[in-house]
Design an enzyme around this catalytic site. Structure first.
Site, PDB file in Angstrom:
ATOM      1  N   ASP A  57     -24.012   6.282   2.362  1.00 32.29           N
ATOM      2  CA  ASP A  57     -25.249   6.850   1.825  1.00 32.29           C
ATOM      3  C   ASP A  57     -25.826   7.843   2.828  1.00 32.29           C
ATOM      4  O   ASP A  57     -25.857   7.590   4.036  1.00 32.29           O
ATOM      5  CB  ASP A  57     -26.256   5.726   1.531  1.00 32.29           C
ATOM      6  CG  ASP A  57     -27.368   6.184   0.621  1.00 32.29           C
ATOM      7  OD1 ASP A  57     -27.427   5.698  -0.525  1.00 32.29           O
ATOM      8  OD2 ASP A  57     -28.187   7.028   1.049  1.00 32.29           O
ATOM      9  N   ILE A  58     -26.310   8.956   2.326  1.00 34.43           N
ATOM     10  CA  ILE A  58     -26.834  10.021   3.188  1.00 34.43           C
ATOM     11  C   ILE A  58     -28.154   9.613   3.850  1.00 34.43           C
ATOM     12  O   ILE A  58     -28.516  10.159   4.892  1.00 34.43           O
ATOM     13  CB  ILE A  58     -26.993  11.334   2.372  1.00 34.43           C
ATOM     14  CG1 ILE A  58     -26.944  12.547   3.265  1.00 34.43           C
ATOM     15  CG2 ILE A  58     -28.256  11.319   1.519  1.00 34.43           C
ATOM     16  CD1 ILE A  58     -26.773  13.853   2.515  1.00 34.43           C
ATOM     17  N   ASN A 102     -29.203  -0.111  -9.057  1.00 28.36           N
ATOM     18  CA  ASN A 102     -30.492   0.282  -9.620  1.00 28.36           C
ATOM     19  C   ASN A 102     -30.256   0.889 -10.997  1.00 28.36           C
ATOM     20  O   ASN A 102     -29.306   1.657 -11.184  1.00 28.36           O
ATOM     21  CB  ASN A 102     -31.167   1.313  -8.712  1.00 28.36           C
ATOM     22  CG  ASN A 102     -31.500   0.753  -7.339  1.00 28.36           C
ATOM     23  OD1 ASN A 102     -31.843  -0.429  -7.218  1.00 28.36           O
ATOM     24  ND2 ASN A 102     -31.390   1.569  -6.308  1.00 28.36           N
ATOM     25  N   VAL A 118     -29.959   8.809  -8.869  1.00 30.44           N
ATOM     26  CA  VAL A 118     -28.740   9.558  -9.212  1.00 30.44           C
ATOM     27  C   VAL A 118     -28.127   8.889 -10.444  1.00 30.44           C
ATOM     28  O   VAL A 118     -27.776   7.694 -10.401  1.00 30.44           O
ATOM     29  CB  VAL A 118     -27.735   9.573  -8.045  1.00 30.44           C
ATOM     30  CG1 VAL A 118     -26.454  10.297  -8.467  1.00 30.44           C
ATOM     31  CG2 VAL A 118     -28.346  10.245  -6.809  1.00 30.44           C
ATOM     32  N   HIS A 172     -23.636   3.479  -9.730  1.00 29.47           N
ATOM     33  CA  HIS A 172     -23.116   3.194  -8.385  1.00 29.47           C
ATOM     34  C   HIS A 172     -23.654   1.868  -7.895  1.00 29.47           C
ATOM     35  O   HIS A 172     -24.738   1.427  -8.289  1.00 29.47           O
ATOM     36  CB  HIS A 172     -23.485   4.311  -7.403  1.00 29.47           C
ATOM     37  CG  HIS A 172     -24.941   4.642  -7.390  1.00 29.47           C
ATOM     38  ND1 HIS A 172     -25.537   5.427  -8.366  1.00 29.47           N
ATOM     39  CD2 HIS A 172     -25.936   4.282  -6.554  1.00 29.47           C
ATOM     40  CE1 HIS A 172     -26.823   5.547  -8.106  1.00 29.47           C
ATOM     41  NE2 HIS A 172     -27.099   4.838  -7.014  1.00 29.47           N
ATOM     42  N   HIS A 218     -24.718  -0.215  -4.498  1.00 35.67           N
ATOM     43  CA  HIS A 218     -25.072  -0.116  -3.083  1.00 35.67           C
ATOM     44  C   HIS A 218     -24.544  -1.350  -2.354  1.00 35.67           C
ATOM     45  O   HIS A 218     -24.749  -2.484  -2.813  1.00 35.67           O
ATOM     46  CB  HIS A 218     -26.595  -0.115  -2.897  1.00 35.67           C
ATOM     47  CG  HIS A 218     -27.306   1.064  -3.466  1.00 35.67           C
ATOM     48  ND1 HIS A 218     -27.783   2.096  -2.695  1.00 35.67           N
ATOM     49  CD2 HIS A 218     -27.640   1.378  -4.746  1.00 35.67           C
ATOM     50  CE1 HIS A 218     -28.392   2.992  -3.458  1.00 35.67           C
ATOM     51  NE2 HIS A 218     -28.315   2.568  -4.719  1.00 35.67           N
TER      52      HIS A 218
HETATM   53  P1  5GP Z   1     -30.177   5.236  -6.458  1.00 35.81           P
HETATM   54  O1  5GP Z   1     -31.605   5.409  -6.023  1.00 35.81           O
HETATM   55  O2  5GP Z   1     -29.838   6.176  -7.606  1.00 35.81           O
HETATM   56  O3  5GP Z   1     -29.789   3.815  -6.739  1.00 35.81           O
HETATM   57  O4  5GP Z   1     -29.298   5.643  -5.218  1.00 35.81           O
HETATM   58  C1  5GP Z   1     -28.900   6.946  -4.953  1.00 35.81           C
HETATM   59  C2  5GP Z   1     -28.490   6.994  -3.504  1.00 35.81           C
HETATM   60  O5  5GP Z   1     -27.714   8.153  -3.309  1.00 35.81           O
HETATM   61  C3  5GP Z   1     -29.670   7.049  -2.525  1.00 35.81           C
HETATM   62  O6  5GP Z   1     -29.611   5.928  -1.648  1.00 35.81           O
HETATM   63  C4  5GP Z   1     -29.455   8.377  -1.793  1.00 35.81           C
HETATM   64  O7  5GP Z   1     -29.773   8.314  -0.433  1.00 35.81           O
HETATM   65  C5  5GP Z   1     -27.987   8.658  -2.028  1.00 35.81           C
HETATM   66  N1  5GP Z   1     -27.640  10.072  -2.067  1.00 35.81           N
HETATM   67  C6  5GP Z   1     -28.298  11.049  -2.766  1.00 35.81           C
HETATM   68  N2  5GP Z   1     -27.690  12.241  -2.585  1.00 35.81           N
HETATM   69  C7  5GP Z   1     -26.616  11.994  -1.784  1.00 35.81           C
HETATM   70  C8  5GP Z   1     -25.602  12.854  -1.232  1.00 35.81           C
HETATM   71  O8  5GP Z   1     -25.562  14.060  -1.461  1.00 35.81           O
HETATM   72  N3  5GP Z   1     -24.666  12.266  -0.439  1.00 35.81           N
HETATM   73  C9  5GP Z   1     -24.685  10.921  -0.173  1.00 35.81           C
HETATM   74  N4  5GP Z   1     -23.711  10.448   0.619  1.00 35.81           N
HETATM   75  N5  5GP Z   1     -25.630  10.093  -0.668  1.00 35.81           N
HETATM   76  C10 5GP Z   1     -26.585  10.629  -1.459  1.00 35.81           C
END
Ligand code: 5GP
Length: 114
Positions: free
Chosen positions: A30-31, A87, A96, A100, A102
């Site tokens: 994760d970034i 999520n 996103v 996915h 985590h």
């Molecule tokens: P969500 O909130 O949708 O469950 O998780 C999305 C995750 O994707 C977040 O933890 C966010 O930090 C990560 N993320 C968003 N953009 C990028 C990216 O460009 N690269 C990577 N490696 N992670 C990302």
């Protein structure tokens, strides 16, 4: 379903720190990590949210979990522990819209989940 940042990572159009890949799944760091270990396990097949998964996706969802636990074992923190979470939509905190999982580890994770 619309193209997301994760589709671009899967197609190698933007970089990511990839830690695992097989025919069905790509996993990368994760970034913006919330723990010392924060890896995203992403199905290559596009599903926007968990709501979009059906019985035909049962094997894929199982593979996501097994890929995460195999990674935890390989990296040596399985016994100490980790958390897997998905999520879904706005109240679940999804940002996103490409399904996915985590994987979080490397410190004592706080309770409660929310
Ligand atoms: P969500 O909130 O949708 O469950 O998780 C999305 C995750 O994707 C977040 O933890 C966010 O930090 C990560 N993320 C968003 N953009 C990028 C990216 O460009 N690269 C990577 N490696 N992670 C990302």
């Amino acid at each position: 379903m619309t193209d997301t940042i994760f589709d671009k990572i899967i197609r190698r159009e933007i970089p990511a720190d990839i830690v695992y890949e097989d025919d069905d799944i790509l996993a990368f760091k994760d970034i913006a990590p919330h723990a010392p270990v924060h890896v995203l396990f992403v199905p290559k097949r596009s599903l926007a949210t968990l709501n979009d998964a059906g019985p035909q996706d049962a094997e894929l969802l199982g593979k996501l979990l097994l890929a995460a636990s195999a990674y935890a074992k390989r990296e040596g923190f399985a016994e100490k522990g980790y958390r897997c979470l998905i999520n879904c939509n706005a109240d679940g905190g999804q940002t996103v819209f490409h399904l996915h999982l985590h994987l979080l580890a490397g410190r004592k994770l706080r309770e409660p989940l929310g």
